[in-house]
Design a protein around this motif. Structure first.
Motif, PDB file in Angstrom:
ATOM      1  N   LEU A 147      47.397 -44.008  66.222  1.00 19.25           N
ATOM      2  CA  LEU A 147      47.759 -45.694  65.618  1.00 19.25           C
ATOM      3  C   LEU A 147      46.958 -46.407  65.713  1.00 19.25           C
ATOM      4  O   LEU A 147      46.006 -46.218  66.461  1.00 19.25           O
ATOM      5  CB  LEU A 147      48.919 -45.976  67.594  1.00 19.25           C
ATOM      6  CG  LEU A 147      49.329 -47.217  67.516  1.00 19.25           C
ATOM      7  CD1 LEU A 147      50.585 -47.690  66.359  1.00 19.25           C
ATOM      8  CD2 LEU A 147      49.017 -48.075  68.800  1.00 19.25           C
ATOM      9  N   TYR A 155      63.705 -46.041  71.600  1.00 18.32           N
ATOM     10  CA  TYR A 155      62.360 -46.382  72.577  1.00 18.32           C
ATOM     11  C   TYR A 155      63.040 -46.714  73.863  1.00 18.32           C
ATOM     12  O   TYR A 155      63.071 -47.703  73.818  1.00 18.32           O
ATOM     13  CB  TYR A 155      62.004 -47.705  71.766  1.00 18.32           C
ATOM     14  CG  TYR A 155      60.940 -48.560  71.966  1.00 18.32           C
ATOM     15  CD1 TYR A 155      59.994 -47.570  71.495  1.00 18.32           C
ATOM     16  CD2 TYR A 155      60.365 -49.191  72.733  1.00 18.32           C
ATOM     17  CE1 TYR A 155      58.430 -47.864  71.931  1.00 18.32           C
ATOM     18  CE2 TYR A 155      58.725 -49.802  72.789  1.00 18.32           C
ATOM     19  CZ  TYR A 155      57.755 -49.024  72.603  1.00 18.32           C
ATOM     20  OH  TYR A 155      56.575 -49.095  72.545  1.00 18.32           O
ATOM     21  N   TYR A 162      61.226 -42.182  71.509  1.00 19.86           N
ATOM     22  CA  TYR A 162      60.284 -42.363  71.834  1.00 19.86           C
ATOM     23  C   TYR A 162      60.364 -42.592  73.159  1.00 19.86           C
ATOM     24  O   TYR A 162      60.496 -43.904  73.990  1.00 19.86           O
ATOM     25  CB  TYR A 162      60.005 -43.791  70.816  1.00 19.86           C
ATOM     26  CG  TYR A 162      58.330 -43.668  70.660  1.00 19.86           C
ATOM     27  CD1 TYR A 162      57.380 -43.819  72.116  1.00 19.86           C
ATOM     28  CD2 TYR A 162      57.959 -44.265  69.845  1.00 19.86           C
ATOM     29  CE1 TYR A 162      56.171 -44.295  71.967  1.00 19.86           C
ATOM     30  CE2 TYR A 162      56.610 -44.284  69.181  1.00 19.86           C
ATOM     31  CZ  TYR A 162      55.341 -44.352  70.821  1.00 19.86           C
ATOM     32  OH  TYR A 162      53.762 -44.888  70.444  1.00 19.86           O
ATOM     33  N   GLU A 219      57.621 -44.579  75.561  1.00 19.73           N
ATOM     34  CA  GLU A 219      56.769 -44.393  75.697  1.00 19.73           C
ATOM     35  C   GLU A 219      55.824 -45.069  77.163  1.00 19.73           C
ATOM     36  O   GLU A 219      56.610 -45.913  77.710  1.00 19.73           O
ATOM     37  CB  GLU A 219      57.062 -46.410  75.277  1.00 19.73           C
ATOM     38  CG  GLU A 219      56.063 -47.455  74.815  1.00 19.73           C
ATOM     39  CD  GLU A 219      54.557 -46.777  74.283  1.00 19.73           C
ATOM     40  OE1 GLU A 219      53.845 -47.041  74.658  1.00 19.73           O
ATOM     41  OE2 GLU A 219      54.488 -47.605  72.940  1.00 19.73           O
ATOM     42  N   SER A 250      50.937 -48.647  75.603  1.00 23.28           N
ATOM     43  CA  SER A 250      49.268 -48.662  75.039  1.00 23.28           C
ATOM     44  C   SER A 250      48.293 -48.894  76.054  1.00 23.28           C
ATOM     45  O   SER A 250      48.555 -49.950  76.887  1.00 23.28           O
ATOM     46  CB  SER A 250      49.014 -49.789  74.041  1.00 23.28           C
ATOM     47  OG  SER A 250      47.841 -49.297  73.279  1.00 23.28           O
ATOM     48  N   ALA A 304      48.091 -47.500  78.832  1.00 25.45           N
ATOM     49  CA  ALA A 304      48.310 -46.576  80.333  1.00 25.45           C
ATOM     50  C   ALA A 304      47.529 -46.283  80.773  1.00 25.45           C
ATOM     51  O   ALA A 304      46.819 -45.467  80.060  1.00 25.45           O
ATOM     52  CB  ALA A 304      49.920 -46.465  80.110  1.00 25.45           C
ATOM     53  N   GLY A 335      54.446 -41.644  73.593  1.00 24.29           N
ATOM     54  CA  GLY A 335      53.028 -42.374  73.190  1.00 24.29           C
ATOM     55  C   GLY A 335      52.670 -42.948  74.746  1.00 24.29           C
ATOM     56  O   GLY A 335      53.365 -43.674  75.607  1.00 24.29           O
ATOM     57  N   ASP A 382      44.709 -45.420  71.645  1.00 18.77           N
ATOM     58  CA  ASP A 382      43.761 -46.553  73.350  1.00 18.77           C
ATOM     59  C   ASP A 382      42.245 -45.379  72.952  1.00 18.77           C
ATOM     60  O   ASP A 382      41.266 -46.232  72.357  1.00 18.77           O
ATOM     61  CB  ASP A 382      44.730 -47.387  74.131  1.00 18.77           C
ATOM     62  CG  ASP A 382      43.433 -47.483  74.909  1.00 18.77           C
ATOM     63  OD1 ASP A 382      42.474 -48.107  74.297  1.00 18.77           O
ATOM     64  OD2 ASP A 382      42.892 -47.223  76.255  1.00 18.77           O
TER      65      ASP A 382
END
Ligand code: 1GP
Length: 248
Positions: A21, A128, A172, A174, A177, A179, A202, A226
């Motif tokens: 990403l 998502y 997805y 999730e 980002s 985390a 992700g 990340d």
């Protein structure tokens, strides 16, 4: 579904596919080329580009630069309609099904649909599901939705099945980002066993060992942002790729 089928083929052949990403806000242009070159060399299977919140309008330039460096699929992972761009190969057409905010379930999709048709982007309908991690994610804040609690596996399974019944091609899971903790392996496993759609995972996958466990739990696609953003080196990318590609 040329791009999506290519990803599925990669996942089948390698055990799972590894997606890097790129958040355009988090990397300088001069460093991006090197990251893409290292990504290709290190075993990345596709690039996702987007952010839950962008501070600038650099998405088009970022995509153009990535496309100039690689033939690998470059897929939009948009946090908002203003991240739609003709310079990608495909777009995750995301419905935030864990939430009950109509804008993120269908509203922005209506605004984006004519643009996507005009741009001839491949559209990948994606269910998502935001899952609680230890701190509030940007997605939770921006979308004003609640994540599903980590101990409510059955709720995640039901959401995933509903998405599949509604025709979405990809689930997805999730964690958000950056985390602190990734989506629990037992949730990945349960969803994988419960639905026939491929599962992408992700958020907070900080180390190759975590990526490996997520693949062993049944994920077809692993997304890392990340961890590589914070430590941009070829050997770490290679370690992630090796961990994800369990059949190689
Ligand atoms: C975020 O799932 C992606 O939307 C990737 O998360 O940045 O924590 O790897 P990280």
């Amino acid at each position: 579904m040329v791009i999506f089928n290519r990803l599925l083929k990669t996942s089948t052949e390698k055990g799972a596919a590894f997606l890097l990403l790129i958040d355009p806000d988090k990397i300088e242009k001069k460093e991006l080329s090197k990251l893409i070159v290292d990504g290709v060399k290190g075993g990345v299977d596709a690039f996702l580009v987007g952010s839950s919140f962008l501070m600038n309008n650099s998405i088009h330039d970022t995509l153009k630069l990535i496309k100039s460096e690689t033939d690998l699929p470059v897929i939009l992972f948009p946090g908002s309609v203003n991240q739609v761009s003709r310079y990608a190969d495909a777009i995750l057409y995301i419905s935030l099904i864990s939430g009950r905010n109509p804008d993120y379930l269908f509203g922005y999709h209506v605004i984006a649909a004519p643009l996507l048709k005009e741009m001839e982007l491949e559209v990948i309908p994606t269910g998502y599901i935001l899952i609680e991690s230890e701190k509030m994610s940007s997605i939770e804040f921006i979308t004003n939705t609640k994540p599903i609690p980590r101990n409510k596996k059955e709720l995640v399974m039901a959401h995933a099945l509903a998405a599949e019944y509604m025709g979405m091609k990809l689930i997805y899971l999730e964690g958000g980002s950056g985390a602190e903790i990734s989506v629990p392996e037992n949730i990945v496993l349960s969803v994988k066993e419960y639905v026939s759609s491929p599962v992408m995972v992700g958020g907070g996958i900080k180390a190759p060992e975590i990526a490996r466990k997520i693949v062993e739990s049944g994920a077809s696609f692993v997304v890392v942002g990340d961890a590589i953003e914070k430590n941009r080196n070829l050997s770490l990318i290679e370690e992630f790729a090796d961990a994800v590609h369990i059949k190689l």
